[in-house]
Design an enzyme around this catalytic site. Structure first.
Site, PDB file in Angstrom:
ATOM      1  N   ASP A  31      19.897  24.807  41.346  1.00  0.00           N
ATOM      2  CA  ASP A  31      21.010  25.952  41.437  1.00  0.00           C
ATOM      3  C   ASP A  31      22.351  25.295  40.789  1.00  0.00           C
ATOM      4  O   ASP A  31      23.377  25.783  41.446  1.00  0.00           O
ATOM      5  CB  ASP A  31      21.048  26.116  42.915  1.00  0.00           C
ATOM      6  CG  ASP A  31      21.544  27.407  43.298  1.00  0.00           C
ATOM      7  OD1 ASP A  31      21.637  28.180  42.283  1.00  0.00           O
ATOM      8  OD2 ASP A  31      22.206  27.533  44.214  1.00  0.00           O
TER       9      ASP A  31
ATOM     10  N   CYS B 177      10.460  45.643  51.816  1.00  0.00           N
ATOM     11  CA  CYS B 177      11.760  44.976  51.939  1.00  0.00           C
ATOM     12  C   CYS B 177      12.705  46.249  51.461  1.00  0.00           C
ATOM     13  O   CYS B 177      13.948  45.949  51.735  1.00  0.00           O
ATOM     14  CB  CYS B 177      11.695  44.088  50.479  1.00  0.00           C
ATOM     15  SG  CYS B 177      11.047  44.372  49.076  1.00  0.00           S
TER      16      CYS B 177
ATOM     17  N   CYS C 209      24.331  43.698  48.740  1.00  0.00           N
ATOM     18  CA  CYS C 209      23.640  42.774  49.483  1.00  0.00           C
ATOM     19  C   CYS C 209      24.285  41.807  50.540  1.00  0.00           C
ATOM     20  O   CYS C 209      25.568  41.485  50.219  1.00  0.00           O
ATOM     21  CB  CYS C 209      22.858  41.982  48.686  1.00  0.00           C
ATOM     22  SG  CYS C 209      21.954  40.320  49.279  1.00  0.00           S
TER      23      CYS C 209
ATOM     24  N   CYS D 296      21.374  36.912  54.906  1.00  0.00           N
ATOM     25  CA  CYS D 296      20.510  37.980  55.551  1.00  0.00           C
ATOM     26  C   CYS D 296      19.118  37.657  55.078  1.00  0.00           C
ATOM     27  O   CYS D 296      18.883  37.172  54.040  1.00  0.00           O
ATOM     28  CB  CYS D 296      20.886  39.195  55.096  1.00  0.00           C
ATOM     29  SG  CYS D 296      19.947  40.552  55.578  1.00  0.00           S
TER      30      CYS D 296
ATOM     31  N   CYS E 113      14.949  41.330  53.982  1.00  0.00           N
ATOM     32  CA  CYS E 113      13.924  41.675  52.827  1.00  0.00           C
ATOM     33  C   CYS E 113      12.726  40.579  53.068  1.00  0.00           C
ATOM     34  O   CYS E 113      11.594  40.880  52.959  1.00  0.00           O
ATOM     35  CB  CYS E 113      14.166  41.820  51.767  1.00  0.00           C
ATOM     36  SG  CYS E 113      15.096  40.225  50.873  1.00  0.00           S
TER      37      CYS E 113
ATOM     38  N   CYS F 146       8.710  41.210  54.681  1.00  0.00           N
ATOM     39  CA  CYS F 146       7.655  40.977  53.539  1.00  0.00           C
ATOM     40  C   CYS F 146       6.493  40.792  54.325  1.00  0.00           C
ATOM     41  O   CYS F 146       6.547  39.457  54.887  1.00  0.00           O
ATOM     42  CB  CYS F 146       7.883  39.976  52.547  1.00  0.00           C
ATOM     43  SG  CYS F 146       6.823  39.971  51.381  1.00  0.00           S
TER      44      CYS F 146
HETATM   45  S1  SF4 Z   1       5.203  42.724  49.041  1.00  0.00           S
HETATM   46 FE1  SF4 Z   1       7.236  41.899  50.009  1.00  0.00          FE
HETATM   47  S2  SF4 Z   1       8.556  41.847  47.930  1.00  0.00           S
HETATM   48 FE2  SF4 Z   1       6.658  43.074  47.619  1.00  0.00          FE
HETATM   49  S3  SF4 Z   1       7.530  45.081  47.868  1.00  0.00           S
HETATM   50 FE3  SF4 Z   1       6.263  44.251  49.958  1.00  0.00          FE
HETATM   51  S4  SF4 Z   1       8.093  43.441  51.063  1.00  0.00           S
HETATM   52 FE4  SF4 Z   1       8.927  43.685  48.906  1.00  0.00          FE
END
Ligand code: SF4
Length: 380
Positions: free
Chosen positions: A167, A227, A247, A274, A277, A281
């Site tokens: 990074d 997400c 974001c 945060c 998302c 998932c």
């Molecule tokens: S699998 Fe994960 S990254 Fe893909 S759309 Fe669903 S929440 Fe988003």
């Protein structure tokens, strides 16, 4: 020597050795890619042209006559033939909380993730800090490990040209990791793996060794949009397209000035980054915990109350967060972020008194956010 690994058979053998050394050094996965990032430059250009990078001017820097170095690894390190990407999981074990506290959390109700991740997010008097930032900064650890891996390779093949990145330079790490078979780019734009989810750090070794690229994996997002739905500020403006200006990670970490007023109430109690998302998932439901003690929460940051953190003086901030990634935002932004979270916290004498204690702070930025937070409470 380098040349002896030029043929396919030797390349395959060396790759297996590198994977094994990587595991021995504590990496969770190693992948190999070439230097081409097809389409990356156009995608990056379109993203920059839309202004989605906000104040992150470094995203637009490093442009040479050949193009943006970020999308062109051979411009960044001439002579590069292969890139080794290494992954290390960071998901820390968090002390689990009361199920009852969590009942109102929409994402938990949808059954996406385990309760431990939500304890702080659901308790508005406590601070939520992104899971990757609860322990020690990963850059040093990752860099030292990558260096050790490079040393092991040198021991096997002799001197070779390489550069290690964590990074630390304009490297499109998600694109490279994707090309090396370590996962696909999810709709939230992070790298995602069926077994490991997305709670991991990536680092790279750019090398002049000729190592056959691994096979990229296919996208497994399918029709899911969890997400996109979960993002508190609707920053994922379309699948695979993030407006960083919205974001919360950008707003609490990268943004130096004032947090735009319409977004402040949406930050909730998120004071550094945060994870929403990622929390939403489904692939993260069973993401493995880290094996690294360094990534374990320090100073009770996984349980901290907002008023306690807001009471820290600058020397507390510098001492307690020495070696933490949080320290990079500095004390002023730390107070700014907590002031916003306190403005979003339940109305109480303790909250109001904490805010009043900073109402005359020497920083205009802090004063401004404290005034906003106090106005919310006194308007109730
Ligand atoms: S699998 Fe994960 S990254 Fe893909 S759309 Fe669903 S929440 Fe988003």
């Amino acid at each position: 020597m380098v040349g002896m690994h030029g043929n396919e058979e030797n390349s395959a053998a060396l790759k297996e050795d590198i994977r094994r050394w990587g595991r021995e050094l504590g990496f969770d996965a190693i992948g190999f890619s070439g230097t081409r990032l097809d389409g990356a430059e156009q995608t990056l250009d379109a993203w920059l042209a839309a202004g989605f990078h906000g104040e992150m001017d470094y995203m637009a820097a490093h442009v040479t006559p050949a193009g943006n170095k970020r999308a062109l690894p051979t411009e960044l390190v001439p002579g590069t033939r292969s890139i080794i990407t290494a992954r290390i999981n960071y998901r820390p074990a968090i002390r689990s909380g009361e199920e009852s506290v969590l009942g109102s959390t929409a994402l938990l109700r949808r059954g996406f993730i385990s309760a431990d991740f939500f304890e702080n997010l659901a308790d508005e008097e406590r601070a939520y800090i992104s899971r990757y930032a609860l322990g020690r900064d990963y850059h040093k650890l990752l860099r030292a490990r990558l260096q050790k891996l490079a040393d092991r390779i040198t021991g096997e093949v002799g001197e070779f040209a390489y550069r290690v990145f964590t990074d630390s330079a304009p490297v499109m790490e998600v694109g490279l990791a994707q090309n090396s078979g370590l996962g696909w780019r999810g709709k939230h734009t992070l790298l995602l793996d069926r077994d490991a989810g997305s709670y991991f750090f990536l680092g790279e070794i750019f090398t002049d060794l000729a190592l056959a690229p691994d096979t990229p994996v296919t996208d497994h997002c399918g029709t899911c949009a969890a997400c996109i739905d979960a993002c508190p500020t609707e920053a994922i403006v379309a699948p695979y397209r993030l407006d960083a200006r919205l974001c919360i990670s950008y707003l609490t970490i990268e943004l130096k000035g004032s947090i735009p007023e319409p977004l402040r109430s949406l930050l909730g109690n998120r004071i550094y980054g945060c994870d929403d998302c990622q929390l939403a998932c489904p692939w993260n439901r069973f993401a493995p915990l880290t094996r690294e003690g360094d990534f374990a929460p320090r100073h009770g940051l996984d349980q901290a109350r907002l008023v306690e953190l807001f009471a820290w003086e600058e020397n507390d901030f510098n001492e307690k967060l020495a070696g933490s990634p949080i320290r990079r935002i500095g004390y002023e932004r730390w107070l700014r972020n907590i002031a916003v979270a306190l403005g979003n916290a339940p109305n109480s004498d303790e909250t109001i008194s904490a805010l009043r204690s900073r109402a005359d702070h020497s920083s205009a930025l802090v004063r401004k956010h404290v005034a906003w937070a106090l106005a919310r409470h006194t308007a109730d």
